[in-house]
Design an enzyme around this catalytic site. Structure first.
Site, short mmCIF file in Angstrom:
data_model
loop_
_atom_site.label_atom_id
_atom_site.label_comp_id
_atom_site.label_asym_id
_atom_site.label_seq_id
_atom_site.Cartn_x
_atom_site.Cartn_y
_atom_site.Cartn_z
N HIS A 164 -13.29 -44.43 26.65
CA HIS A 164 -14.04 -43.24 26.23
C HIS A 164 -13.93 -42.13 27.29
O HIS A 164 -13.92 -40.95 26.96
CB HIS A 164 -15.50 -43.59 25.98
CG HIS A 164 -15.65 -44.68 24.97
ND1 HIS A 164 -15.25 -44.54 23.66
CD2 HIS A 164 -16.09 -45.97 25.09
CE1 HIS A 164 -15.46 -45.67 23.00
NE2 HIS A 164 -15.96 -46.55 23.86
N ASP B 139 -35.44 -23.27 17.11
CA ASP B 139 -35.85 -22.11 16.33
C ASP B 139 -37.09 -22.54 15.54
O ASP B 139 -37.65 -23.63 15.78
CB ASP B 139 -34.70 -21.59 15.45
CG ASP B 139 -34.37 -22.50 14.28
OD1 ASP B 139 -34.94 -23.61 14.19
OD2 ASP B 139 -33.53 -22.12 13.45
C1 RB5 Z 1 -33.07 -21.25 9.70
O1 RB5 Z 1 -33.52 -20.93 8.42
C2 RB5 Z 1 -31.92 -22.25 9.63
O2 RB5 Z 1 -30.79 -21.62 9.14
C3 RB5 Z 1 -31.67 -22.85 10.99
O3 RB5 Z 1 -32.82 -23.48 11.42
C4 RB5 Z 1 -30.58 -23.89 11.07
O4 RB5 Z 1 -30.74 -24.85 10.07
C5 RB5 Z 1 -29.22 -23.39 11.16
O5 RB5 Z 1 -28.25 -24.15 11.27
#
Ligand code: RB5
Length: 153
Positions: free
Chosen positions: A132, A7
């Site tokens: 494992h 993201d």
């Molecule tokens: C985005 O702001 C943030 O929430 C995301 O990158 C992540 O850290 C979520 O777990």
């Protein structure tokens, strides 16, 4: 082939790791995101986790702000063993003990050089098998019970 996705919170680390993969001559597929605009991590984690779950790629690397969200998403998928790591020891253990097929890194937790070191360590490590393997078999049994499928390992 390694599938990557992030993201906005993991975008810079993704770019740093792509550079490492290029240097090592490892082919990869970047499943986004492409710019710093705010996006929802499940949309991108899903892209990579689906490919790993289907066997379309052997490994994936996911990035978000903390790595937590991407870990939660990826581990919903059968056959996926996603490991959020914050240091090279964890990166090595993720492969040697857990045979993690997705590595997860947090762009607001670690820097670019640390990320490169962790990815290199994970790529170079080998699954130890033995006791494992028995533990992974138990995870596969749980998957089969819940989803009617399993990792087969
Ligand atoms: C985005 O702001 C943030 O929430 C995301 O990158 C992540 O850290 C979520 O777990």
């Amino acid at each position: 082939m390694i599938a990557l996705a992030s993201d906005h919170g993991g975008l810079l680390l993704k770019e740093a790791v792509k550079e490492l993969l290029r240097e090592r001559g490892i082919s990869f597929e970047d499943c986004g995101t492409e710019d710093g605009e705010s996006v929802d991590y499940p949309d991108y984690g899903e892209k990579v986790a689906r490919k790993v779950a289907a066997g379309a790629v052997e490994k994936g690397i996911l990035f978000c702000g903390t790595g937590i969200g991407m870990s939660i998403v990826a581990n919903k998928f059968p056959h996926v063993r996603a490991a959020l790591v914050t240091d090279p020891f964890m990166a090595r253990m993720a492969k040697e003990h857990n045979n993690a097929n997705i590595l997860v890194l947090g762009g607001r937790v670690i820097g670019e050089s640390e990320a490169r070191e962790m990815v290199a360590t994970w790529l170079d490590a080998r699954f130890e098998g033995g006791r494992h393997q028995g533990r992974l078999d138990k995870i596969a049994t749980i998957e089969r019970e819940i989803f009617g499928t399993g990792s087969g390992e």
